[in-house]
Write a protein that holds these residues in place. Structure first.
Motif, PDB file in Angstrom:
ATOM      1  N   PRO A  45       5.967  -2.506  10.874  1.00  0.00           N
ATOM      2  CA  PRO A  45       4.805  -3.035  10.435  1.00  0.00           C
ATOM      3  C   PRO A  45       3.620  -2.298  11.191  1.00  0.00           C
ATOM      4  O   PRO A  45       2.212  -2.453  10.679  1.00  0.00           O
ATOM      5  CB  PRO A  45       4.697  -4.513  11.108  1.00  0.00           C
ATOM      6  N   SER A  46       3.630  -1.774  12.276  1.00  0.00           N
ATOM      7  CA  SER A  46       2.578  -1.126  12.886  1.00  0.00           C
ATOM      8  C   SER A  46       2.106  -0.055  11.965  1.00  0.00           C
ATOM      9  O   SER A  46       0.675   0.394  11.943  1.00  0.00           O
ATOM     10  CB  SER A  46       2.999  -0.748  14.192  1.00  0.00           C
ATOM     11  N   LEU A  47       2.821   0.789  11.342  1.00  0.00           N
ATOM     12  CA  LEU A  47       2.618   1.881  10.488  1.00  0.00           C
ATOM     13  C   LEU A  47       1.554   1.331   9.249  1.00  0.00           C
ATOM     14  O   LEU A  47       0.673   1.942   8.987  1.00  0.00           O
ATOM     15  CB  LEU A  47       3.758   2.638   9.868  1.00  0.00           C
ATOM     16  N   VAL A  48       2.272   0.129   8.596  1.00  0.00           N
ATOM     17  CA  VAL A  48       1.249  -0.537   7.376  1.00  0.00           C
ATOM     18  C   VAL A  48       0.118  -0.827   7.939  1.00  0.00           C
ATOM     19  O   VAL A  48      -1.073  -0.582   7.256  1.00  0.00           O
ATOM     20  CB  VAL A  48       2.222  -1.641   7.093  1.00  0.00           C
ATOM     21  N   SER A  49      -0.019  -1.394   9.055  1.00  0.00           N
ATOM     22  CA  SER A  49      -1.231  -1.874   9.644  1.00  0.00           C
ATOM     23  C   SER A  49      -2.272  -0.655   9.768  1.00  0.00           C
ATOM     24  O   SER A  49      -3.279  -0.797   9.524  1.00  0.00           O
ATOM     25  CB  SER A  49      -1.111  -2.656  11.265  1.00  0.00           C
ATOM     26  N   GLN A  50      -1.919   0.329  10.397  1.00  0.00           N
ATOM     27  CA  GLN A  50      -2.764   1.475  10.720  1.00  0.00           C
ATOM     28  C   GLN A  50      -2.896   2.305   9.544  1.00  0.00           C
ATOM     29  O   GLN A  50      -4.190   2.717   9.250  1.00  0.00           O
ATOM     30  CB  GLN A  50      -1.704   2.672  11.449  1.00  0.00           C
ATOM     31  N   ILE A  51      -2.164   2.211   8.305  1.00  0.00           N
ATOM     32  CA  ILE A  51      -2.659   2.675   7.117  1.00  0.00           C
ATOM     33  C   ILE A  51      -3.707   1.842   6.362  1.00  0.00           C
ATOM     34  O   ILE A  51      -4.570   2.441   5.967  1.00  0.00           O
ATOM     35  CB  ILE A  51      -1.256   2.760   6.260  1.00  0.00           C
ATOM     36  N   GLU A  52      -3.398   0.444   6.695  1.00  0.00           N
ATOM     37  CA  GLU A  52      -4.462  -0.364   6.140  1.00  0.00           C
ATOM     38  C   GLU A  52      -6.084  -0.294   6.718  1.00  0.00           C
ATOM     39  O   GLU A  52      -6.945  -0.560   6.221  1.00  0.00           O
ATOM     40  CB  GLU A  52      -4.063  -1.739   6.031  1.00  0.00           C
ATOM     41  N   LEU A  53      -5.805   0.158   8.045  1.00  0.00           N
ATOM     42  CA  LEU A  53      -7.184   0.304   8.633  1.00  0.00           C
ATOM     43  C   LEU A  53      -7.839   2.047   8.481  1.00  0.00           C
ATOM     44  O   LEU A  53      -8.547   1.927   9.196  1.00  0.00           O
ATOM     45  CB  LEU A  53      -6.846  -0.114  10.326  1.00  0.00           C
ATOM     46  N   ASP A  54      -7.002   2.628   7.823  1.00  0.00           N
ATOM     47  CA  ASP A  54      -7.342   4.057   7.618  1.00  0.00           C
ATOM     48  C   ASP A  54      -7.061   4.953   9.057  1.00  0.00           C
ATOM     49  O   ASP A  54      -8.052   5.763   9.260  1.00  0.00           O
ATOM     50  CB  ASP A  54      -8.604   4.157   6.894  1.00  0.00           C
ATOM     51  N   ARG A  55      -6.464   4.545   9.795  1.00  0.00           N
ATOM     52  CA  ARG A  55      -6.227   5.001  11.291  1.00  0.00           C
ATOM     53  C   ARG A  55      -4.949   6.075  11.028  1.00  0.00           C
ATOM     54  O   ARG A  55      -5.003   7.050  11.838  1.00  0.00           O
ATOM     55  CB  ARG A  55      -6.001   4.123  12.231  1.00  0.00           C
ATOM     56  N   VAL A  56      -4.451   5.888  10.177  1.00  0.00           N
ATOM     57  CA  VAL A  56      -3.092   6.998   9.918  1.00  0.00           C
ATOM     58  C   VAL A  56      -3.069   7.199   8.371  1.00  0.00           C
ATOM     59  O   VAL A  56      -3.197   6.224   7.385  1.00  0.00           O
ATOM     60  CB  VAL A  56      -1.696   6.333  10.366  1.00  0.00           C
ATOM     61  N   ASN A  57      -2.958   8.754   7.906  1.00  0.00           N
ATOM     62  CA  ASN A  57      -2.715   8.670   6.499  1.00  0.00           C
ATOM     63  C   ASN A  57      -1.294   8.691   5.984  1.00  0.00           C
ATOM     64  O   ASN A  57      -0.446   9.154   6.673  1.00  0.00           O
ATOM     65  CB  ASN A  57      -3.411  10.189   6.287  1.00  0.00           C
ATOM     66  N   PRO A  58      -1.177   7.935   4.884  1.00  0.00           N
ATOM     67  CA  PRO A  58       0.394   7.735   4.657  1.00  0.00           C
ATOM     68  C   PRO A  58       0.846   8.928   4.069  1.00  0.00           C
ATOM     69  O   PRO A  58       0.194   9.920   3.664  1.00  0.00           O
ATOM     70  CB  PRO A  58       0.216   6.626   3.561  1.00  0.00           C
ATOM     71  N   SER A  59       2.175   9.483   4.065  1.00  0.00           N
ATOM     72  CA  SER A  59       2.758  10.182   3.448  1.00  0.00           C
ATOM     73  C   SER A  59       2.832   9.943   2.051  1.00  0.00           C
ATOM     74  O   SER A  59       2.668   8.809   1.569  1.00  0.00           O
ATOM     75  CB  SER A  59       4.304  10.426   3.965  1.00  0.00           C
ATOM     76  N   VAL A  60       3.296  11.054   1.308  1.00  0.00           N
ATOM     77  CA  VAL A  60       3.166  11.019  -0.237  1.00  0.00           C
ATOM     78  C   VAL A  60       4.201   9.686  -0.458  1.00  0.00           C
ATOM     79  O   VAL A  60       3.955   8.798  -1.399  1.00  0.00           O
ATOM     80  CB  VAL A  60       3.627  12.147  -0.845  1.00  0.00           C
ATOM     81  N   SER A  61       5.462  10.077  -0.060  1.00  0.00           N
ATOM     82  CA  SER A  61       6.635   8.999  -0.194  1.00  0.00           C
ATOM     83  C   SER A  61       5.985   7.580   0.194  1.00  0.00           C
ATOM     84  O   SER A  61       6.498   6.459  -0.603  1.00  0.00           O
ATOM     85  CB  SER A  61       7.917   9.559   0.375  1.00  0.00           C
ATOM     86  N   THR A  62       5.361   7.471   1.322  1.00  0.00           N
ATOM     87  CA  THR A  62       5.224   6.226   1.929  1.00  0.00           C
ATOM     88  C   THR A  62       4.036   5.524   0.997  1.00  0.00           C
ATOM     89  O   THR A  62       4.090   4.259   0.603  1.00  0.00           O
ATOM     90  CB  THR A  62       4.584   6.222   3.459  1.00  0.00           C
ATOM     91  N   LEU A  63       2.999   6.424   0.565  1.00  0.00           N
ATOM     92  CA  LEU A  63       1.986   5.638  -0.349  1.00  0.00           C
ATOM     93  C   LEU A  63       2.549   5.219  -1.660  1.00  0.00           C
ATOM     94  O   LEU A  63       2.320   4.113  -2.194  1.00  0.00           O
ATOM     95  CB  LEU A  63       0.905   6.592  -0.549  1.00  0.00           C
ATOM     96  N   TYR A  64       3.566   6.083  -2.371  1.00  0.00           N
ATOM     97  CA  TYR A  64       4.155   5.733  -3.463  1.00  0.00           C
ATOM     98  C   TYR A  64       4.810   4.349  -3.243  1.00  0.00           C
ATOM     99  O   TYR A  64       4.869   3.558  -4.177  1.00  0.00           O
ATOM    100  CB  TYR A  64       4.953   6.578  -4.009  1.00  0.00           C
ATOM    101  N   ALA A  65       5.454   4.335  -2.086  1.00  0.00           N
ATOM    102  CA  ALA A  65       6.376   2.925  -1.853  1.00  0.00           C
ATOM    103  C   ALA A  65       5.626   1.932  -1.939  1.00  0.00           C
ATOM    104  O   ALA A  65       6.020   0.754  -2.545  1.00  0.00           O
ATOM    105  CB  ALA A  65       7.510   3.220  -0.660  1.00  0.00           C
ATOM    106  N   ILE A  66       4.541   1.859  -0.972  1.00  0.00           N
ATOM    107  CA  ILE A  66       3.600   0.856  -0.907  1.00  0.00           C
ATOM    108  C   ILE A  66       2.828   0.503  -2.323  1.00  0.00           C
ATOM    109  O   ILE A  66       3.110  -0.868  -2.795  1.00  0.00           O
ATOM    110  CB  ILE A  66       2.356   1.022   0.095  1.00  0.00           C
ATOM    111  N   VAL A  67       2.356   1.434  -3.151  1.00  0.00           N
ATOM    112  CA  VAL A  67       1.791   0.954  -4.449  1.00  0.00           C
ATOM    113  C   VAL A  67       2.831   0.683  -5.275  1.00  0.00           C
ATOM    114  O   VAL A  67       2.604  -0.477  -6.111  1.00  0.00           O
ATOM    115  CB  VAL A  67       1.405   2.418  -4.813  1.00  0.00           C
ATOM    116  N   THR A  68       4.116   1.091  -5.366  1.00  0.00           N
ATOM    117  CA  THR A  68       5.144   0.509  -6.083  1.00  0.00           C
ATOM    118  C   THR A  68       5.339  -0.857  -5.896  1.00  0.00           C
ATOM    119  O   THR A  68       5.497  -1.653  -6.667  1.00  0.00           O
ATOM    120  CB  THR A  68       6.368   1.180  -6.294  1.00  0.00           C
ATOM    121  N   GLU A  69       5.724  -1.239  -4.462  1.00  0.00           N
ATOM    122  CA  GLU A  69       5.696  -2.858  -4.002  1.00  0.00           C
ATOM    123  C   GLU A  69       4.762  -3.571  -4.350  1.00  0.00           C
ATOM    124  O   GLU A  69       5.136  -4.846  -4.851  1.00  0.00           O
ATOM    125  CB  GLU A  69       6.243  -2.599  -2.718  1.00  0.00           C
TER     126      GLU A  69
END
Length: 219
Positions: A45-69
């Motif tokens: 959950p911490s990683l998702v939160s950091q991605i949503e706040l633009d404090r961490v850039n997602p990997s290609v695979s993580t971004l695809y997974a979030i977008v798909t979900e």
């Protein structure tokens, strides 16, 4: 057709992806809790939160997974430029390097949308993979709907599709069904610059149901 020039300063400091607010807005619209999305994607959950706040850039695979979900398209993720800016520029259908929509990902991977306007059916991208970058770990190949076409303009790109591996040098190209597990990575000591097209990347059908009737109690 001229090949896009290489992007300077590949070792630049952290540049936020600037897509987090769009991911968060869609997650909240669907009524999906942050922890539930993290569980579905298989990250913290911490990683998702950091991605949503633009404090961490997602990997290609993580971004695809979030977008798909979330049932989104990559056009949704890139977002739209203001209509006033389009009218004022008056460039019609053309796009230039200094105005393209950009997403910065983990390990310095960079995507630029080459089309001026978004298209839910086609992703037309200029991609850069710095030295040592990869789309996903070797033991976590990714899949999604549609078909992909790639052309390498410089550097050497490794591509695994299913059990087959390919090495694409400058001028090399590849086409494959996106439902096949695949992975991309840089080979050697030179960044990879490539043109990538994805046609018909499908959102997750489960999310369409969620959008019409969000399940209660998700946290």
């Amino acid at each position: 057709m001229s090949v896009p020039e290489q992007i300077p300063a590949l070792d630049r400091e952290f540049d936020p992806s600037k897509v987090g607010h769009r991911l968060r807005a869609e997650r909240e619209r669907l009524g999906i809790g942050l922890r539930e999305l993290a569980r579905r994607v298989g990250v913290s959950p911490s990683l998702v939160s950091q991605i949503e706040l633009d404090r961490v850039n997602p990997s290609v695979s993580t971004l695809y997974a979030i977008v798909t979900e979330l049932g989104m398209t990559m056009s949704d993720v890139f977002g739209e430029r203001g209509r006033e800016r389009v009218v004022q520029r008056g460039d019609g259908l053309a796009e230039s390097p200094d105005t393209r929509r950009v997403i910065n990902l983990a390990s310095g991977v960079r995507w630029e949308r080459l089309a001026r306007e978004s298209d839910g059916d086609v992703e037309f991208l200029y991609v850069v993979y710095p030295v040592g970058a990869e789309s996903c770990p070797e033991d976590a190949l990714t899949t999604h709907g549609g078909r992909e076409y790639g052309y390498v303009s410089s550097g050497t790109l490794g591509v695994q599709v299913g059990f087959e591996e390919y090495e694409l040098g400058s001028g090399g190209s590849i086409a494959f069904d996106s439902s096949s597990p695949r992975r991309l990575w840089t080979i050697g000591d030179e960044p990879v610059h490539a043109i990538w097209v994805v046609i018909g990347r499908e959102p997750d059908a489960r999310t369409a149901v969620t959008a019409s009737a969000p399940p209660p109690g998700l946290e």
